[in-house]
Design a protein around this motif. Structure first.
Motif, PDB file in Angstrom:
ATOM      1  N   ILE A   1      17.770 -14.598  17.869  1.00 14.44           N
ATOM      2  CA  ILE A   1      16.446 -14.575  17.231  1.00 14.44           C
ATOM      3  C   ILE A   1      16.357 -15.617  16.104  1.00 14.44           C
ATOM      4  O   ILE A   1      15.271 -16.087  15.781  1.00 14.44           O
ATOM      5  N   ASP A   2      17.494 -15.984  15.550  1.00 12.14           N
ATOM      6  CA  ASP A   2      17.485 -17.058  14.561  1.00 12.14           C
ATOM      7  C   ASP A   2      17.036 -18.378  15.221  1.00 12.14           C
ATOM      8  O   ASP A   2      16.247 -19.136  14.657  1.00 12.14           O
ATOM      9  N   ASP A   3      17.516 -18.595  16.411  1.00 10.61           N
ATOM     10  CA  ASP A   3      17.128 -19.784  17.164  1.00 10.61           C
ATOM     11  C   ASP A   3      15.628 -19.746  17.496  1.00 10.61           C
ATOM     12  O   ASP A   3      14.924 -20.752  17.375  1.00 10.61           O
ATOM     13  N   PHE A   4      15.151 -18.564  17.877  1.00 13.57           N
ATOM     14  CA  PHE A   4      13.711 -18.355  18.116  1.00 13.57           C
ATOM     15  C   PHE A   4      12.919 -18.698  16.842  1.00 13.57           C
ATOM     16  O   PHE A   4      11.932 -19.439  16.872  1.00 13.57           O
ATOM     17  N   GLY A   5      13.376 -18.160  15.709  1.00 10.27           N
ATOM     18  CA  GLY A   5      12.667 -18.367  14.438  1.00 10.27           C
ATOM     19  C   GLY A   5      12.641 -19.831  14.021  1.00 10.27           C
ATOM     20  O   GLY A   5      11.636 -20.320  13.511  1.00 10.27           O
ATOM     21  N   LYS A   6      13.740 -20.521  14.287  1.00  3.82           N
ATOM     22  CA  LYS A   6      13.819 -21.941  13.925  1.00  3.82           C
ATOM     23  C   LYS A   6      12.833 -22.749  14.763  1.00  3.82           C
ATOM     24  O   LYS A   6      12.056 -23.564  14.234  1.00  3.82           O
ATOM     25  N   THR A   7      12.838 -22.505  16.062  1.00  2.00           N
ATOM     26  CA  THR A   7      11.962 -23.266  16.953  1.00  2.00           C
ATOM     27  C   THR A   7      10.494 -23.009  16.615  1.00  2.00           C
ATOM     28  O   THR A   7       9.689 -23.943  16.489  1.00  2.00           O
ATOM     29  N   LEU A   8      10.148 -21.730  16.442  1.00  3.65           N
ATOM     30  CA  LEU A   8       8.740 -21.406  16.183  1.00  3.65           C
ATOM     31  C   LEU A   8       8.343 -21.769  14.751  1.00  3.65           C
ATOM     32  O   LEU A   8       7.275 -22.354  14.531  1.00  3.65           O
ATOM     33  N   GLY A   9       9.200 -21.463  13.791  1.00  2.00           N
ATOM     34  CA  GLY A   9       8.878 -21.739  12.386  1.00  2.00           C
ATOM     35  C   GLY A   9       8.640 -23.217  12.144  1.00  2.00           C
ATOM     36  O   GLY A   9       7.692 -23.606  11.445  1.00  2.00           O
ATOM     37  N   GLU A  10       9.468 -24.062  12.746  1.00  5.27           N
ATOM     38  CA  GLU A  10       9.305 -25.512  12.553  1.00  5.27           C
ATOM     39  C   GLU A  10       8.064 -26.033  13.280  1.00  5.27           C
ATOM     40  O   GLU A  10       7.358 -26.912  12.767  1.00  5.27           O
ATOM     41  N   ALA A  11       7.757 -25.452  14.445  1.00  3.98           N
ATOM     42  CA  ALA A  11       6.530 -25.854  15.148  1.00  3.98           C
ATOM     43  C   ALA A  11       5.303 -25.464  14.326  1.00  3.98           C
ATOM     44  O   ALA A  11       4.337 -26.237  14.217  1.00  3.98           O
ATOM     45  N   LEU A  12       5.334 -24.273  13.731  1.00  5.89           N
ATOM     46  CA  LEU A  12       4.182 -23.829  12.935  1.00  5.89           C
ATOM     47  C   LEU A  12       4.037 -24.663  11.663  1.00  5.89           C
ATOM     48  O   LEU A  12       2.921 -24.872  11.174  1.00  5.89           O
ATOM     49  N   ALA A  13       5.152 -25.158  11.136  1.00  6.52           N
ATOM     50  CA  ALA A  13       5.064 -26.056   9.977  1.00  6.52           C
ATOM     51  C   ALA A  13       4.305 -27.325  10.364  1.00  6.52           C
ATOM     52  O   ALA A  13       3.497 -27.849   9.590  1.00  6.52           O
ATOM     53  N   GLY A  14       4.541 -27.810  11.579  1.00  5.22           N
ATOM     54  CA  GLY A  14       3.804 -28.972  12.075  1.00  5.22           C
ATOM     55  C   GLY A  14       2.316 -28.666  12.216  1.00  5.22           C
ATOM     56  O   GLY A  14       1.464 -29.472  11.827  1.00  5.22           O
ATOM     57  N   ILE A  15       2.011 -27.488  12.750  1.00 10.31           N
ATOM     58  CA  ILE A  15       0.604 -27.085  12.896  1.00 10.31           C
ATOM     59  C   ILE A  15      -0.052 -26.963  11.527  1.00 10.31           C
ATOM     60  O   ILE A  15      -1.200 -27.386  11.331  1.00 10.31           O
ATOM     61  N   ALA A  16       0.675 -26.403  10.565  1.00  7.01           N
ATOM     62  CA  ALA A  16       0.113 -26.215   9.222  1.00  7.01           C
ATOM     63  C   ALA A  16      -0.245 -27.550   8.578  1.00  7.01           C
ATOM     64  O   ALA A  16      -1.236 -27.653   7.846  1.00  7.01           O
ATOM     65  N   ALA A  17       0.550 -28.569   8.863  1.00  2.00           N
ATOM     66  CA  ALA A  17       0.284 -29.883   8.268  1.00  2.00           C
ATOM     67  C   ALA A  17      -1.002 -30.496   8.824  1.00  2.00           C
ATOM     68  O   ALA A  17      -1.588 -31.393   8.215  1.00  2.00           O
ATOM     69  N   VAL A  18      -1.464 -30.015   9.964  1.00  2.00           N
ATOM     70  CA  VAL A  18      -2.703 -30.523  10.566  1.00  2.00           C
ATOM     71  C   VAL A  18      -3.893 -29.634  10.224  1.00  2.00           C
ATOM     72  O   VAL A  18      -4.947 -30.110   9.822  1.00  2.00           O
ATOM     73  N   ILE A  19      -3.695 -28.311  10.386  1.00  2.00           N
ATOM     74  CA  ILE A  19      -4.796 -27.345  10.263  1.00  2.00           C
ATOM     75  C   ILE A  19      -4.925 -26.806   8.839  1.00  2.00           C
ATOM     76  O   ILE A  19      -6.014 -26.460   8.410  1.00  2.00           O
ATOM     77  N   ASP A  20      -3.805 -26.691   8.130  1.00  2.00           N
ATOM     78  CA  ASP A  20      -3.755 -26.098   6.794  1.00  2.00           C
ATOM     79  C   ASP A  20      -4.430 -24.723   6.749  1.00  2.00           C
ATOM     80  O   ASP A  20      -5.390 -24.514   5.994  1.00  2.00           O
ATOM     81  N   PRO A  21      -3.958 -23.770   7.567  1.00  2.00           N
ATOM     82  CA  PRO A  21      -4.596 -22.447   7.583  1.00  2.00           C
ATOM     83  C   PRO A  21      -4.215 -21.620   6.352  1.00  2.00           C
ATOM     84  O   PRO A  21      -3.244 -21.942   5.660  1.00  2.00           O
ATOM     85  N   GLU A  22      -4.990 -20.555   6.105  1.00  2.00           N
ATOM     86  CA  GLU A  22      -4.619 -19.602   5.053  1.00  2.00           C
ATOM     87  C   GLU A  22      -3.605 -18.599   5.588  1.00  2.00           C
ATOM     88  O   GLU A  22      -2.803 -18.052   4.844  1.00  2.00           O
ATOM     89  N   VAL A  23      -3.708 -18.321   6.889  1.00  2.00           N
ATOM     90  CA  VAL A  23      -2.870 -17.269   7.463  1.00  2.00           C
ATOM     91  C   VAL A  23      -2.467 -17.619   8.899  1.00  2.00           C
ATOM     92  O   VAL A  23      -3.258 -18.209   9.641  1.00  2.00           O
ATOM     93  N   PHE A  24      -1.236 -17.277   9.249  1.00  2.00           N
ATOM     94  CA  PHE A  24      -0.797 -17.246  10.643  1.00  2.00           C
ATOM     95  C   PHE A  24      -0.751 -15.780  11.066  1.00  2.00           C
ATOM     96  O   PHE A  24      -0.103 -14.961  10.398  1.00  2.00           O
TER      97      PHE A  24
END
Ligand SMILES: [Zn+2]
Length: 314
Positions: A238-261
């Motif tokens: 699950i650490d590997d899952f968290g790394k893959t998803l967490g880093e992808a969401l960081a990329g999304i945040a840099a584009v969308i800048d949401p208040e909440v996921f």
């Protein structure tokens, strides 16, 4: 004339069609389902929905004049104007679902959107994203779905593919194909199936003791349950899952800048551990200005699409 008092939210799935009758202020009055008759290229689907709504209006003695509108979501890409750009599991080609349904229902206003986007809008309105105007919904189910809500509105995108975050390419050493025909997509690692697939690979080569059994009954639920019990192999998976998803969401945040996921889908039922492991890798990877975005679990379950659908007309 008095203001219209009712609205419908319709969540059109591949096997069932969920219907919700709502009050003008967004309270669910009643919900029910009918089967999706997808045979013969889905030609019965829209007439079936119209008949179901007509029957409910008659039962409740509601005039079509008292209906503000009908929102409907479909399992395929939908353009900004409500045109469905093919829907493979219903057998639909390019379909103007809003115009067709409205034509069968006395011209009631109908708005259409994609199902993942509807779920995002529903969660932003009445679920985990309540109180925020800018939300990104991530649905971790069989695949990985997504929806982007900006200023309270769905971002459908130019091709109806807005929020298709499951097909962001995150790895270039993948040998298996994703359902979309490409390799290395986010959903190959972070969907329920993806987590299980990666667990099999891990278990094939590890000699460490673990609570997990490497058989075809292995599931993401079993992996999260074992991780909660402190199983080291499960924690590594699950650490590997968290790394893959967490880093992808960081990329999304840099584009969308949401208040909440908002994290939903079957995997999210594991609870806080899912949010924790995503944030562990999200924070260090995120651009500083969006590092403190809020992470929430989805709350509406299978009703999210129905809520988001009706919100389009309220
Ligand atoms: Zn893909």
């Amino acid at each position: 004339m008095a203001a219209a008092k009712y609205a419908f939210g319709i969540d059109l799935g591949g096997t069932t069609i969920k219907h919700g009758l709502f009050s003008a202020d967004g309270e669910l009055i009643e919900k029910w389902e009918i089967p999706t008759r997808s045979e013969e290229n889905g030609k019965n689907v829209i007439p079936d929905i119209a008949a179901s709504i007509t029957a409910k209006l008659k039962e409740k003695k509601i005039s079509t004049k008292d209906v503000i509108g009908i929102g409907i979501d479909v399992p395929g890409p939908v353009l900004e104007n409500g045109i469905v750009n093919q829907c493979v599991n219903l057998g639909w080609g390019v379909t103007d679902v809003a115009a067709e349904l409205s034509g069968l229902l006395d011209g009631i206003r109908v708005e259409a959107c994609n199902d993942a986007n509807a779920a995002a809008l529903g969660e932003q309105w009445k679920g985990g994203g309540q109180g925020y105007q800018n939300a990104v919904m991530v649905t971790l189910g069989t695949g990985v779905g997504g929806g982007i809500i900006l200023n309270g509105r769905i971002l459908p995108g130019a091709n109806g593919a807005g929020g298709e975050i499951g097909h962001i390419k995150v790895r270039d050493d993948e040998e298996d194909y994703c359902g979309c025909g490409k390799k290395g997509c986010l959903e190959q690692y972070t969907s329920a199936n993806g987590i299980t697939r990666m667990a099999h690979k891990y278990l094939d080569k590890t000699k460490k003791k673990t609570l997990l059994v490497n058989d075809d009954k292995l599931s993401s639920k079993k992996i999260f349950d074992a991780a909660k019990a402190g199983d080291e192999v499960s924690l590594a998976i699950i650490d590997d899952f968290g790394k893959t998803l967490g880093e992808a969401l960081a990329g999304i945040a840099a584009v969308i800048d949401p208040e909440v996921f908002v994290i939903g889908g079957g995997v999210s039922k594991a609870g806080k551990i899912v949010l924790d492991v995503i944030q562990k890798y999200y924070k260090p990877a995120a651009f500083h200005a969006c590092r403190n975005v809020v992470f929430k679990l989805a709350e509406l379950g299978n009703d999210a699409g129905m809520y988001g659908a009706v919100k389009m007309v309220l």
